[in-house]
Structures are given as C-alpha cells and as structure tokens.
Design a protein around this motif. Structure first.
Motif, PDB file in Angstrom:
ATOM      1  N   GLU A 240       0.851  -1.191   0.000  1.00 15.13           N
ATOM      2  CA  GLU A 240       0.000   0.000   0.000  1.00 15.13           C
ATOM      3  C   GLU A 240       0.881   1.233   0.000  1.00 15.13           C
ATOM      4  O   GLU A 240       1.951   1.258   0.611  1.00 15.13           O
ATOM      5  CB  GLU A 240      -0.933   0.016   1.221  1.00 15.13           C
ATOM      6  CG  GLU A 240      -1.939   1.154   1.195  1.00 15.13           C
ATOM      7  CD  GLU A 240      -3.138   0.920   2.116  1.00 15.13           C
ATOM      8  OE1 GLU A 240      -4.030   1.785   2.137  1.00 15.13           O
ATOM      9  OE2 GLU A 240      -3.172  -0.135   2.794  1.00 15.13           O
ATOM     10  N   THR A 312      -1.788  -4.268  -8.277  1.00 13.05           N
ATOM     11  CA  THR A 312      -1.959  -3.004  -7.559  1.00 13.05           C
ATOM     12  C   THR A 312      -3.133  -2.236  -8.138  1.00 13.05           C
ATOM     13  O   THR A 312      -3.270  -2.091  -9.352  1.00 13.05           O
ATOM     14  CB  THR A 312      -0.677  -2.162  -7.658  1.00 13.05           C
ATOM     15  OG1 THR A 312       0.405  -2.884  -7.066  1.00 13.05           O
ATOM     16  CG2 THR A 312      -0.850  -0.834  -6.934  1.00 13.05           C
ATOM     17  N   ARG A 313      -3.993  -1.762  -7.255  1.00  9.54           N
ATOM     18  CA  ARG A 313      -5.167  -0.980  -7.649  1.00  9.54           C
ATOM     19  C   ARG A 313      -4.979   0.460  -7.182  1.00  9.54           C
ATOM     20  O   ARG A 313      -4.267   0.724  -6.216  1.00  9.54           O
ATOM     21  CB  ARG A 313      -6.426  -1.600  -7.033  1.00  9.54           C
ATOM     22  CG  ARG A 313      -6.567  -3.079  -7.374  1.00  9.54           C
ATOM     23  CD  ARG A 313      -7.578  -3.771  -6.489  1.00  9.54           C
ATOM     24  NE  ARG A 313      -8.935  -3.324  -6.781  1.00  9.54           N
ATOM     25  CZ  ARG A 313      -9.988  -3.719  -6.073  1.00  9.54           C
ATOM     26  NH1 ARG A 313      -9.852  -4.533  -5.047  1.00  9.54           N
ATOM     27  NH2 ARG A 313     -11.193  -3.283  -6.398  1.00  9.54           N
ATOM     28  N   HIS A 314      -5.626   1.394  -7.868  1.00  2.87           N
ATOM     29  CA  HIS A 314      -5.405   2.812  -7.591  1.00  2.87           C
ATOM     30  C   HIS A 314      -6.728   3.526  -7.343  1.00  2.87           C
ATOM     31  O   HIS A 314      -7.706   3.337  -8.073  1.00  2.87           O
ATOM     32  CB  HIS A 314      -4.684   3.483  -8.760  1.00  2.87           C
ATOM     33  CG  HIS A 314      -3.328   2.901  -9.045  1.00  2.87           C
ATOM     34  ND1 HIS A 314      -2.168   3.385  -8.484  1.00  2.87           N
ATOM     35  CD2 HIS A 314      -2.956   1.847  -9.830  1.00  2.87           C
ATOM     36  CE1 HIS A 314      -1.138   2.662  -8.910  1.00  2.87           C
ATOM     37  NE2 HIS A 314      -1.595   1.733  -9.723  1.00  2.87           N
ATOM     38  N   SER A 319      -2.651   3.774  -3.623  1.00  9.98           N
ATOM     39  CA  SER A 319      -2.593   2.471  -4.282  1.00  9.98           C
ATOM     40  C   SER A 319      -2.494   1.357  -3.244  1.00  9.98           C
ATOM     41  O   SER A 319      -1.962   1.554  -2.151  1.00  9.98           O
ATOM     42  CB  SER A 319      -1.406   2.407  -5.245  1.00  9.98           C
ATOM     43  OG  SER A 319      -0.184   2.555  -4.553  1.00  9.98           O
ATOM     44  N   TYR A 320      -3.007   0.171  -3.616  1.00 12.74           N
ATOM     45  CA  TYR A 320      -2.946  -0.975  -2.709  1.00 12.74           C
ATOM     46  C   TYR A 320      -3.041  -2.260  -3.521  1.00 12.74           C
ATOM     47  O   TYR A 320      -3.659  -2.307  -4.583  1.00 12.74           O
ATOM     48  CB  TYR A 320      -4.056  -0.905  -1.657  1.00 12.74           C
ATOM     49  CG  TYR A 320      -5.459  -0.942  -2.213  1.00 12.74           C
ATOM     50  CD1 TYR A 320      -6.226  -2.107  -2.165  1.00 12.74           C
ATOM     51  CD2 TYR A 320      -6.031   0.189  -2.793  1.00 12.74           C
ATOM     52  CE1 TYR A 320      -7.520  -2.136  -2.682  1.00 12.74           C
ATOM     53  CE2 TYR A 320      -7.314   0.165  -3.307  1.00 12.74           C
ATOM     54  CZ  TYR A 320      -8.057  -0.994  -3.238  1.00 12.74           C
ATOM     55  OH  TYR A 320      -9.337  -1.038  -3.761  1.00 12.74           O
TER      56      TYR A 320
END
Length: 346
Positions: A240, A312-314, A319-320
């Motif tokens: 994260e 990774t998602r934003h 982001s995490y």
C-alpha cells in the motif's frame, strides 16, 4: 505536497528485486532469500516518504539498493531521470555525490578513532566540497546546523551520547550536500525525548535545504508526524502507498489496517484492537503463493491463496495490492471490527 505529480521524480525504482542466493550442495536444491520483490516507487525533491513494515520486510535492503549499496538482481533505478542500474559509472558516481545515508547505530557508523571534526572533514576533502582552508569553518557550520557546538569537533564518539552521535552522523551526511537522504531507523535506538529532537531536526533541514528523505521506520506514529507519503512493505513487496493521512485514516490493505490499529493510544480509555496482527511473516525463502499476507489475514478469500500476487489498484494517488473492494468512506478490517460486508472480493 502540491504539484508533485507533475514533476519528474528525483529518484525512481521500477520493478526492483534483490535476491540473496543461499548455499546448496550435497544434492540439495539451491535456495534464495527474496528480500525485495518487484518494488516500484518514486521520491520527489523536497518530500519525505516513509517506508514502514515489520522487521525482515526488506525495508533496509531496499534503501541500500536504491543507493547502490546492495546489488539489484532485477529492475531499474533512475536518479534525476538518468539510469543508475547497469548505467554509466559517471551516473552512479553522480548518485553517490548527491545522496547520503543515516544509519540506525550511530556509534558504529562513526569511526571511533576519529574526532567528529575529522570524520566530517574527511567527507569534505574526499568530495572536494570546499577549499582545504575552509574545511574547519564548514565543519563548525555543519555541527551548529544539527544542534551541536563547534567545540564538539574535538570529541570522539565514545565521549558523546547516542543523540549527539546521531546528530554528528546527520552532519556528516549533510557534508555531502545531498539532494536525498535515506534515514534507516535513525531514531529507533534513541530515547523518546531524543527521538523528538532528531525528528524536528530532520523536518527543519527539509524545509531549509529542500531535502528529499526516505525515512525507514517501524514506528508508524513517527512516520505519520514526519512524512508526506507512506509506503507499506510486507515480505519484500509494497502492499500500500499513498498520502499519509489517506493511508492512516482509510487503509485499504488488511496488513496496513492491522499496523494502524496497533499504534499505541495515549487515551487509556480506548480499547486495544479486537483483532491484533496474528502470527509471524512467512520466510522470504519460501514465500506463499498468491497474496503473501493470506496466512495471517482474517479476510483472505480463496483467490488470495493461489496464483500470482494481487495486482496493484489505484484510487486517486492511493494504491494498494489487495482483492478486497471498499464501499464508502468507512475503513475496514480491525479498525471496524472486520465487518466483511464493507470489503467484498471482486
């Protein structure tokens, strides 16, 4: 910090990995310690990025690798847009002229046979920072800058306190006139009152000199106070990253949430977290498939246990790397008692 997204980063890491081979022999398969796994991050001029995680997460190895003090197995590091990893020797030399490191153990980082003045003067002479005749005056200026007295130049480390030695280490780092300082657990061994003084010193120096700081720590309370952004590391990966307030107020990864929930509260009436972080991290020699955190995660789904690590998602600049989706502004995991209706798998 305003405008950071539009500026070129001072230092960039792109998919950086550091692997330490281990001995095999006698028919045994050779093994390796995966200390850093495909880490990407950026540090901009004048900002402080906190790098946090449990002991053994790879924080210090990453910090050393960014300054080319540890061999990078895979990936690339760029400094002011110039490739450093497998780049020109002149570019590596330039990185080392404009960066410095502050170590956790202040006593061992200073030469016990040298006075503080000799230790700082050596840096000034080797790197031709000032004319030889101006070295004593510059030493006195640097000692004063970090809250010591010019007469401390004649003292050896054994005659100083831990806080004074750490200030001397910072003065020696500043002798490089760096654009970036990597501070590796630089207050962990100090008393709380001295910690505060060193943190305030770093904040003042950042404002006066426009320093960028990579602040490696396990104390999240200090990171929240000092840093602009924070990156959370688990078993060699960044799980994260985002602005400090966003990450601390609304953590998106279960590991981050557990760390935030464990920050000591001054208020004795506030209860301890219902679901403290359980167990120990797996061995970096045998990283679990899927999400490496899944053996300790109370919200692990079937898809967390197999395949590649989560992508990774934003969400804006936050982001995490987790498969859980978040609804609304409420945080999830231990901070809300782990209500799964607030975190559903994709």
């Amino acid at each position: 910090m305003m405008g950071i997204a539009t500026r070129q980063p001072l230092l960039e890491a792109d998919e950086v990995s550091v692997v330490f081979p281990m001995g095999g022999g006698f028919g045994r398969r050779r093994r390796a310690v995966h200390a850093v796994n495909q880490v990407s991050l950026a540090i901009h001029a004048g900002e402080t990025l906190g790098l946090v995680g449990e002991s053994g997460s790879g924080k210090s190895t990453l910090g050393r690798a960014l300054l080319q003090l540890e061999r990078i197995t895979q990936g690339e590091v760029r400094f002011e847009g110039r490739r450093i990893t497998h780049g020109l020797k002149s570019d590596v030399a330039r990185l080392r002229r404009h960066t410095a490191m502050i170590f956790q153990d202040a006593f061992s980082s200073l030469n016990p046979r040298q006075t503080l003045g000799e230790s700082i003067a050596e840096v000034l002479r080797v790197h031709n920072k000032v004319p030889r005749g101006a070295v004593p005056a510059r030493v006195a200026e640097l000692l004063t800058l970090v809250g010591l007295r010019p007469e401390h130049a004649g003292h050896k480390p054994a005659g100083l306190s831990g806080g004074q030695c750490q200030r001397a280490g910072i003065a020696r780092a500043l002798a490089m006139e760096p654009k970036l300082i990597v501070a590796d657990e630089c207050v962990a061994a100090l008393d709380v009152s001295i910690q505060g003084q060193i943190i305030n010193l770093l904040m003042d120096l950042r404002e006066k000199m426009g320093l960028a700081i990579l602040f490696i720590a396990h104390d999240l309370a200090i990171v929240r106070h000092l840093c602009d952004r924070v990156a959370v590391m688990y078993l060699g990966r960044i799980v994260e990253e985002g602005p400090c307030e966003a990450v601390f107020s609304h953590p998106r990864h279960p590991y981050t949430a557990a760390l935030v929930a464990a920050i000591p509260e001054i208020d004795p009436d506030k209860p301890l977290p219902d679901q403290p972080l359980r167990g120990d991290p797996p061995s970096p020699i045998a990283i679990p498939p899927g999400c490496a955190f899944h053996p300790r995660c109370p919200h692990a789904q079937a898809q967390c246990r197999v395949g590649a690590p989560p992508q990774t998602r934003h969400i804006a600049d936050h982001s995490y790397a987790c498969v859980l989706s978040h609804v609304g502004k409420d945080t999830v995991f231990p901070l809300t008692g782990g209500r799964l209706h607030e975190a559903q798998a994709r």
